[in-house]
Design an enzyme around this catalytic site. Sequence first.
Site, PDB file in Angstrom:
ATOM      1  N   GLY A 152       8.562  15.159 -15.113  1.00 10.64           N
ATOM      2  CA  GLY A 152       9.936  15.057 -15.604  1.00 10.64           C
ATOM      3  C   GLY A 152      10.890  14.568 -14.524  1.00 10.64           C
TER       4      GLY A 152
ATOM      5  N   ALA B 147       2.069  34.545  10.207  1.00  4.35           N
ATOM      6  CA  ALA B 147       1.823  35.942   9.807  1.00  4.35           C
ATOM      7  C   ALA B 147       2.851  36.368   8.770  1.00  4.35           C
ATOM      8  CB  ALA B 147       1.866  36.856  11.025  1.00  4.35           C
TER       9      ALA B 147
ATOM     10  N   ILE C 135       1.808  35.320   2.808  1.00  2.00           N
ATOM     11  CA  ILE C 135       0.633  34.565   2.349  1.00  2.00           C
ATOM     12  C   ILE C 135      -0.455  34.549   3.421  1.00  2.00           C
ATOM     13  CG2 ILE C 135      -0.156  32.257   1.658  1.00  2.00           C
ATOM     14  CD1 ILE C 135       2.510  31.912   0.184  1.00  2.00           C
TER      15      ILE C 135
ATOM     16  N   GLU D 219       1.125  33.496  15.199  1.00  2.00           N
ATOM     17  CA  GLU D 219       2.494  33.589  14.673  1.00  2.00           C
ATOM     18  C   GLU D 219       3.472  33.224  15.781  1.00  2.00           C
ATOM     19  OE1 GLU D 219       4.384  34.210  11.762  1.00  2.00           O
ATOM     20  OE2 GLU D 219       5.909  33.740  13.257  1.00  2.00           O
TER      21      GLU D 219
ATOM     22  N   VAL E  29       1.746  27.177  17.386  1.00  2.00           N
ATOM     23  CA  VAL E  29       0.714  26.132  17.350  1.00  2.00           C
ATOM     24  C   VAL E  29       1.353  24.779  17.641  1.00  2.00           C
ATOM     25  CG1 VAL E  29      -0.912  24.944  15.837  1.00  2.00           C
ATOM     26  CG2 VAL E  29      -0.730  27.443  15.780  1.00  2.00           C
TER      27      VAL E  29
ATOM     28  N   VAL F 165       2.575  28.415   6.807  1.00  2.00           N
ATOM     29  CA  VAL F 165       3.837  28.485   7.557  1.00  2.00           C
ATOM     30  C   VAL F 165       5.066  28.466   6.654  1.00  2.00           C
ATOM     31  CG1 VAL F 165       2.867  27.464   9.652  1.00  2.00           C
ATOM     32  CG2 VAL F 165       3.831  25.969   7.892  1.00  2.00           C
ATOM     33  N   GLY F 166       4.873  28.745   5.384  1.00  2.00           N
ATOM     34  CA  GLY F 166       6.012  28.814   4.472  1.00  2.00           C
ATOM     35  C   GLY F 166       5.938  27.749   3.390  1.00  2.00           C
TER      36      GLY F 166
ATOM     37  N   ASP G 191      11.745  29.158  -7.243  1.00  2.00           N
ATOM     38  CA  ASP G 191      11.537  28.756  -5.848  1.00  2.00           C
ATOM     39  C   ASP G 191      12.364  27.546  -5.430  1.00  2.00           C
ATOM     40  OD1 ASP G 191       9.648  30.739  -5.728  1.00  2.00           O
ATOM     41  OD2 ASP G 191       8.006  29.452  -5.068  1.00  2.00           O
TER      42      ASP G 191
ATOM     43  N   HIS H  43       1.681  66.275 -10.771  1.00  2.00           N
ATOM     44  CA  HIS H  43       0.819  66.620  -9.638  1.00  2.00           C
ATOM     45  C   HIS H  43      -0.638  66.570 -10.077  1.00  2.00           C
ATOM     46  CE1 HIS H  43      -0.681  68.636  -6.076  1.00  2.00           C
ATOM     47  NE2 HIS H  43      -1.398  69.420  -6.880  1.00  2.00           N
TER      48      HIS H  43
HETATM   49  P1  FAD Z   1       6.122  27.281  -9.618  1.00  2.00           P
HETATM   50  O1  FAD Z   1       5.265  28.426  -9.973  1.00  2.00           O
HETATM   51  O2  FAD Z   1       5.818  26.545  -8.356  1.00  2.00           O
HETATM   52  O3  FAD Z   1       6.064  26.291 -10.846  1.00  2.00           O
HETATM   53  C1  FAD Z   1       6.692  25.053 -10.819  1.00  2.00           C
HETATM   54  C2  FAD Z   1       6.012  24.154 -11.816  1.00  2.00           C
HETATM   55  O4  FAD Z   1       6.766  22.979 -11.954  1.00  2.00           O
HETATM   56  C3  FAD Z   1       4.620  23.716 -11.385  1.00  2.00           C
HETATM   57  O5  FAD Z   1       3.709  23.988 -12.405  1.00  2.00           O
HETATM   58  C4  FAD Z   1       4.762  22.211 -11.140  1.00  2.00           C
HETATM   59  O6  FAD Z   1       3.605  21.476 -11.483  1.00  2.00           O
HETATM   60  C5  FAD Z   1       5.901  21.869 -12.076  1.00  2.00           C
HETATM   61  N1  FAD Z   1       6.647  20.681 -11.694  1.00  2.00           N
HETATM   62  C6  FAD Z   1       7.184  20.388 -10.475  1.00  2.00           C
HETATM   63  N2  FAD Z   1       7.855  19.215 -10.530  1.00  2.00           N
HETATM   64  C7  FAD Z   1       7.733  18.776 -11.807  1.00  2.00           C
HETATM   65  C8  FAD Z   1       8.198  17.631 -12.496  1.00  2.00           C
HETATM   66  N3  FAD Z   1       8.967  16.734 -11.890  1.00  2.00           N
HETATM   67  N4  FAD Z   1       7.858  17.476 -13.784  1.00  2.00           N
HETATM   68  C9  FAD Z   1       7.082  18.399 -14.423  1.00  2.00           C
HETATM   69  N5  FAD Z   1       6.625  19.489 -13.837  1.00  2.00           N
HETATM   70  C10 FAD Z   1       6.951  19.693 -12.542  1.00  2.00           C
HETATM   71  N6  FAD Z   1       4.987  35.717  -5.791  1.00  2.00           N
HETATM   72  C11 FAD Z   1       5.036  36.992  -6.234  1.00  2.00           C
HETATM   73  O7  FAD Z   1       6.054  37.404  -6.804  1.00  2.00           O
HETATM   74  N7  FAD Z   1       3.968  37.844  -6.066  1.00  2.00           N
HETATM   75  C12 FAD Z   1       2.832  37.444  -5.437  1.00  2.00           C
HETATM   76  O8  FAD Z   1       1.891  38.232  -5.296  1.00  2.00           O
HETATM   77  C13 FAD Z   1       2.745  36.113  -4.966  1.00  2.00           C
HETATM   78  N8  FAD Z   1       1.630  35.672  -4.355  1.00  2.00           N
HETATM   79  C14 FAD Z   1       1.553  34.362  -3.971  1.00  2.00           C
HETATM   80  C15 FAD Z   1       0.369  33.933  -3.367  1.00  2.00           C
HETATM   81  C16 FAD Z   1       0.247  32.624  -2.964  1.00  2.00           C
HETATM   82  C17 FAD Z   1      -1.033  32.168  -2.317  1.00  2.00           C
HETATM   83  C18 FAD Z   1       1.329  31.707  -3.198  1.00  2.00           C
HETATM   84  C19 FAD Z   1       1.205  30.268  -2.798  1.00  2.00           C
HETATM   85  C20 FAD Z   1       2.500  32.132  -3.782  1.00  2.00           C
HETATM   86  C21 FAD Z   1       2.625  33.464  -4.177  1.00  2.00           C
HETATM   87  N9  FAD Z   1       3.801  33.948  -4.769  1.00  2.00           N
HETATM   88  C22 FAD Z   1       3.868  35.262  -5.174  1.00  2.00           C
HETATM   89  C23 FAD Z   1       4.988  33.089  -4.980  1.00  2.00           C
HETATM   90  C24 FAD Z   1       5.052  32.626  -6.442  1.00  2.00           C
HETATM   91  O9  FAD Z   1       3.870  31.953  -6.776  1.00  2.00           O
HETATM   92  C25 FAD Z   1       6.265  31.740  -6.630  1.00  2.00           C
HETATM   93  O10 FAD Z   1       7.427  32.424  -6.197  1.00  2.00           O
HETATM   94  C26 FAD Z   1       6.428  31.366  -8.102  1.00  2.00           C
HETATM   95  O11 FAD Z   1       5.300  30.680  -8.577  1.00  2.00           O
HETATM   96  C27 FAD Z   1       7.682  30.519  -8.282  1.00  2.00           C
HETATM   97  O12 FAD Z   1       7.815  30.196  -9.629  1.00  2.00           O
HETATM   98  P2  FAD Z   1       8.550  28.872 -10.104  1.00  2.00           P
HETATM   99  O13 FAD Z   1       8.476  28.897 -11.596  1.00  2.00           O
HETATM  100  O14 FAD Z   1       9.856  28.755  -9.442  1.00  2.00           O
HETATM  101  O15 FAD Z   1       7.662  27.671  -9.513  1.00  2.00           O
HETATM  102  P1  AMP Z   2       6.534  32.860   5.538  1.00  2.00           P
HETATM  103  O1  AMP Z   2       7.688  31.902   5.643  1.00  2.00           O
HETATM  104  O2  AMP Z   2       6.921  34.285   5.307  1.00  2.00           O
HETATM  105  O3  AMP Z   2       5.485  32.368   4.585  1.00  2.00           O
HETATM  106  O4  AMP Z   2       5.835  32.893   6.969  1.00  2.00           O
HETATM  107  C1  AMP Z   2       5.423  31.737   7.666  1.00  2.00           C
HETATM  108  C2  AMP Z   2       5.318  32.090   9.130  1.00  2.00           C
HETATM  109  O5  AMP Z   2       4.755  30.988   9.847  1.00  2.00           O
HETATM  110  C3  AMP Z   2       6.664  32.388   9.799  1.00  2.00           C
HETATM  111  O6  AMP Z   2       6.643  33.702  10.297  1.00  2.00           O
HETATM  112  C4  AMP Z   2       6.767  31.347  10.916  1.00  2.00           C
HETATM  113  O7  AMP Z   2       7.329  31.898  12.088  1.00  2.00           O
HETATM  114  C5  AMP Z   2       5.305  30.954  11.147  1.00  2.00           C
HETATM  115  N1  AMP Z   2       5.152  29.624  11.773  1.00  2.00           N
HETATM  116  C6  AMP Z   2       5.787  28.462  11.436  1.00  2.00           C
HETATM  117  N2  AMP Z   2       5.388  27.424  12.237  1.00  2.00           N
HETATM  118  C7  AMP Z   2       4.466  27.931  13.112  1.00  2.00           C
HETATM  119  C8  AMP Z   2       3.674  27.392  14.187  1.00  2.00           C
HETATM  120  N3  AMP Z   2       3.742  26.095  14.538  1.00  2.00           N
HETATM  121  N4  AMP Z   2       2.837  28.224  14.861  1.00  2.00           N
HETATM  122  C9  AMP Z   2       2.740  29.539  14.511  1.00  2.00           C
HETATM  123  N5  AMP Z   2       3.464  30.098  13.520  1.00  2.00           N
HETATM  124  C10 AMP Z   2       4.315  29.335  12.810  1.00  2.00           C
END
Ligand code: FAD
Ligand code: AMP
Length: 479
Positions: free
Chosen positions: A122, A189, A192, A211, A245, A277-278, A319, A451
């Site tokens: 989209g 650290a 994720i 980290e 790193v 790293v985020g 997000d 309890h």
């Molecule tokens: P997303 O889930 O990223 O969904 C966005 C969607 O938009 C995707 O399907 C993508 O394909 C679609 N999209 C993007 N651009 C377009 C476009 N132009 N057209 C059509 N479709 C598009 N959160 C928790 O609360 N608890 C957890 O335990 C947790 N564990 C996690 C573990 C991992 C390994 C990761 C990576 C994330 C985790 N998160 C967790 C974070 C969580 O997944 C996100 O915060 C959440 O998915 C955000 O939801 P969202 O709907 O904003 O985006």
């Molecule tokens: P989060 O944003 O909570 O997923 O955590 C990502 C972590 O990666 C943060 O704590 C950052 O400080 C760390 N980070 C980012 N870049 C680097 C790097 N080059 N080397 C080591 N740690 C990093």
Amino acid sequence: MADKFDVIVIGAGPGGYVAAIKAAQLGLKTACVEMWTDEGGKPVLGGTCLNVGCIPSKALLEISHKYEEAKHGFAEQGIQVSDVSVDIAKMMERKGTIVKNLTGGIASLFKANGVTPIHGRGRLLSGKQVEVTDNDGKVEVYQAENVIIATGSRPIEIPPTPLKDDVIVDSEGALSFSEVPKRLGVIGAGVIGLELGSVWARLGSEVVVLEALESFLPGVDQQIAKEALKHFKKQGLDIRLKSRVTASEVKRGVVKVTYDDGKGEQELKCDKLIVAVGRAPYTANLLAADAGVNMDERGFIFVDDNCQTDAPGVYAIGDVVRGPMLAHKASEEGVMVAERIAGHKAQVNYDCIPNVIYTHPEVAWVGKTEEALKAEGEEYKVGTFPFSANGRAMAANAPIGMVKIIADAETDRILGVHIIGPQASELVAQAVIAMEFVSSAEDLALTVFAHPTLSESVHEAALAVDGNAIHIANRKRKK
Ligand code: FAD
Ligand code: AMP
């Protein structure tokens, strides 16, 4: 021009699919555009959360925890098991089945609620038009009264560690290793990095986490973070703080990582490297120049408290906007926006969003940390209760960690609850409910808890706020 909709949602993650279902429930003609496809090229709903985030990571965390318990925790409880081994292919298959069931469930919910799924990428044009390009390059333009952008986020890549096949991977790759790496490096650290590092450490990898920051989990209450670090280290996670790193090299399948620990350049060799790293907001090719939607200085779509962008009738959630990157935060914003479009009053209480780290022990919290309150100059009181004094935790062979409740010194209103220990992710819900209802620590203290339960630790921590705990010695009694 194709169909016209009251609401078009772009993205079907937990933000987008929930917004779409809610909008349809409220009687609005709703479509949801999603571009994700599975390995077979079939459209898939559910976004990061269901496909490569919350759900598959929790599946692997649950399974690997069971394996570790069977291997190391059963004997001390009188259960003898021999030849415990892990079948990675089976484990991945199970993870895949869970994901498939859930993503298929969203498709059924769309059908049941009358949401029109549109497969493709989209792009928002001016005048609330949404252009969708499908896999074959076919373009269709839809007109909407309202648009909700829910395109989520993507893992951040850093120049020192470009992803490489199956060797240097992001969180998605780390959920699909076909065997247990002997030596695993994790960069970052954060939540994720710690969760994925834990999965593979439990399955037998030697895990080193690098980290850059000097402090561990800086956003977490530091009493809890210190306790967590102690347990993670005991489990064999080699967490090296202040280790940034700077470079990497892959030679014959081995990654050589260079990092700076303040004392000089150090080297780490590993068989797989996870870059955690985020995450960054995902807005690639999303907005036409005249769409009227602006970004903030960090690349997030700019929205007000109600997720309204700078373009009237265009909202953004999850997000891709400010705030914690959490699935439940995205969903709550989705519901709020759908309600507002339907003309109802709705708000998200950003002060009451729980956070969880699904390690063992789990870490969970809601509200303010002691550090934040100190920085704000707030007067507060604290009650803590250790799980080592909780009968149910002992029975469950998990008497580690604590519940910590922080309340306003004057009004007794609960300001923050921080938990490390068994089922912290479930226990924190009690704190969220209490805070949502503006409860005092005394309100919780006067509540009856069953309890023996882990929840009794929440009760005792609330009692301890005013020095009234029963099952531990109260350090300081208030007059
Ligand atoms: P997303 O889930 O990223 O969904 C966005 C969607 O938009 C995707 O399907 C993508 O394909 C679609 N999209 C993007 N651009 C377009 C476009 N132009 N057209 C059509 N479709 C598009 N959160 C928790 O609360 N608890 C957890 O335990 C947790 N564990 C996690 C573990 C991992 C390994 C990761 C990576 C994330 C985790 N998160 C967790 C974070 C969580 O997944 C996100 O915060 C959440 O998915 C955000 O939801 P969202 O709907 O904003 O985006
Ligand atoms: P989060 O944003 O909570 O997923 O955590 C990502 C972590 O990666 C943060 O704590 C950052 O400080 C760390 N980070 C980012 N870049 C680097 C790097 N080059 N080397 C080591 N740690 C990093």
